[in-house]
Design a protein around this motif. Sequence first.
Motif, short mmCIF file in Angstrom:
data_model
loop_
_atom_site.label_atom_id
_atom_site.label_comp_id
_atom_site.label_asym_id
_atom_site.label_seq_id
_atom_site.Cartn_x
_atom_site.Cartn_y
_atom_site.Cartn_z
N UNK A 2 0.84 -1.19 0.00
CA UNK A 2 0.00 0.00 0.00
C UNK A 2 0.88 1.24 0.00
N UNK A 3 0.58 2.16 -0.91
CA UNK A 3 1.37 3.39 -1.02
C UNK A 3 0.42 4.59 -0.95
N UNK A 4 0.77 5.56 -0.15
CA UNK A 4 -0.03 6.78 -0.09
C UNK A 4 0.48 7.77 -1.14
N UNK A 5 -0.42 8.20 -2.00
CA UNK A 5 -0.06 9.16 -3.05
C UNK A 5 -0.93 10.40 -2.87
N UNK A 6 -0.34 11.56 -3.10
CA UNK A 6 -1.12 12.80 -3.03
C UNK A 6 -1.21 13.38 -4.44
N UNK A 7 -2.44 13.61 -4.89
CA UNK A 7 -2.65 14.27 -6.18
C UNK A 7 -2.74 15.77 -5.91
N UNK A 8 -1.93 16.54 -6.64
CA UNK A 8 -1.90 18.00 -6.40
C UNK A 8 -2.25 18.75 -7.69
#
Lengths: 453, 110
Positions: free
Chosen positions: A447-453
């Motif tokens: 599981x990887x946390x990604x932030x869309x900006x």
Amino acid sequence: MGKAGCAPVNVAESDTRADVMNEPVGRRFEVLCPTPNILEVLMANHGVLHSMITRRRLLAAASAASVALSRPAWAQKMIDLPLPGGPDGRQITTAFPQKGPMILQRTRPPLLETPFEVFDKGTFTPNDQFYVRWHWALIPTDVETDKFTLTVRGHVNQTLTLSLQDILHGLPRVDLPAVNQCSGNSRGFFQPRVPGGEWANGAMGNALWTGVRLKDVLDKAGVKAGAVQVRFKGLDEPVVADAPHFMKSLDIDHARDGEVMIAYAMNGEQLPLVNGFPLRLVVPGWYATYWVKMLNDIEVLDQPDSNYWTKVAYTIPDTPHASIKPGETGVKMIPINRMVPRSFATNIASGGKVNTAAPVTVRGIAFGGDCGVERVDFSIDRGQSWHQTQLGKDEGKYGFRQWQTQLTLPAPGAYNFLVRCTNSNGVAQPEMPNWNPAGFMRNVTESIDIVAV
Amino acid sequence: MFRKLLPIAVLLGVATTPLVARSATPLELKNVKIDLPDSDQMFPARPGSDAINNNCLACHSADMVLNQPAMSKQAWAAEVNKMINNYKAPIASEDVGTIVDYLTALKGAK
């Protein structure tokens, strides 16, 4: 705590080290014994230890310890491993001969982890960044190829003493890509935490192994009827004389399956010494504990192996995913054996930022464990829906396989990227992490946390 | 091996794969003589550090222990006893309690 001992590179010390390596051996020992010398302290302060550790072993340990016993001049930079509760700081070391930058988990005996970015570069892990794991500190550091021999003995018609020439030129050669993974790879992510080598995900690697079939070697010796197991031993020795020499065994049918190999090369080159030069057992699809390094002794047994490393160490609960509840007791334990599927994203780390509403390429590696990769799927809605990725070239069922996908995150915000391998036996990575007291066989869906900006 | 053979293949204009080129020339092994680095790192000075320095550093460097997570006194005692019983660490019986206390004080579970 993990940052203790971090020191900047010291040019003067590096020069000293280079000078010392040109000194005659006797002088080198004298020059490099620091004050107070750990071994002198041990011998002076500890009569018990003095009597139990032989002079030869102490000298060998002192010799092996000669380079930088006095100061970690080679401590260069640090990396933070995302281990829950820490300590997270580790040195990146370039001090180990034939090795490039490695994560230093333990100096002696060496535990060196592959920095994870290496896995983004391709399906084969370079020899100089292939992880390293030893049990005992007395590792020969001087191996002469014309003196080395491999003995095959025990329940056989004819004891063999094979030279490296015999092995390289007297038997059919085989090449096989295969993943070598420590039983405890990713142990540092277990919760609750467990003692042991506190690896992140880099105690694994894939290489093209070149060597001979174990079967051909056993056939040459002639296995007698009634053989049940084959036991493997290398040149490394424990510091304490009566400690159990590292040995592992395979069942006779497994040993003769034609896949288990004795490798003399990885990725087309001889093995780095710390990866097992000159010979290493290769047990495709099985955890690396069986891949005995510096292999020099093969013993065919007519009784099941009862040695510590096979019977007691490296055992797992005989339960699904080798998983139990923390504190649970009275569980049947069995030797660790076949690997299970895993997959990782390699071009984006947790906390990574991507542009909203634009296609993003995510790629990584997967392996099936004891068979090939059938598919690698991803999810960005916490597992409600899964999407298939594209697989790269199949270089062999026991090796790494690359996967890649394009995804577009529709709106700004935090996303959770899940990646899951299903192997060709139909076994998929589990949704929940396993737990056992030794920290073995982790293969939860990553599981990887990604932030869309 | 790859690196040495591929330019030759290119020079000769031979259309071949690395695997074929590799099997044409057997690999020869060269002697290896290296020095492994070591650490002289001692355990942080506090009550009991002499006992752990004197008993534990013959078999492994201190970094292994310092990289361990925080654990209960019971878990540390199990580790020390494993070193003694399974790996034959020659630790004097009077030092065992001191070492367990040291580890619990340094890296005990909160």
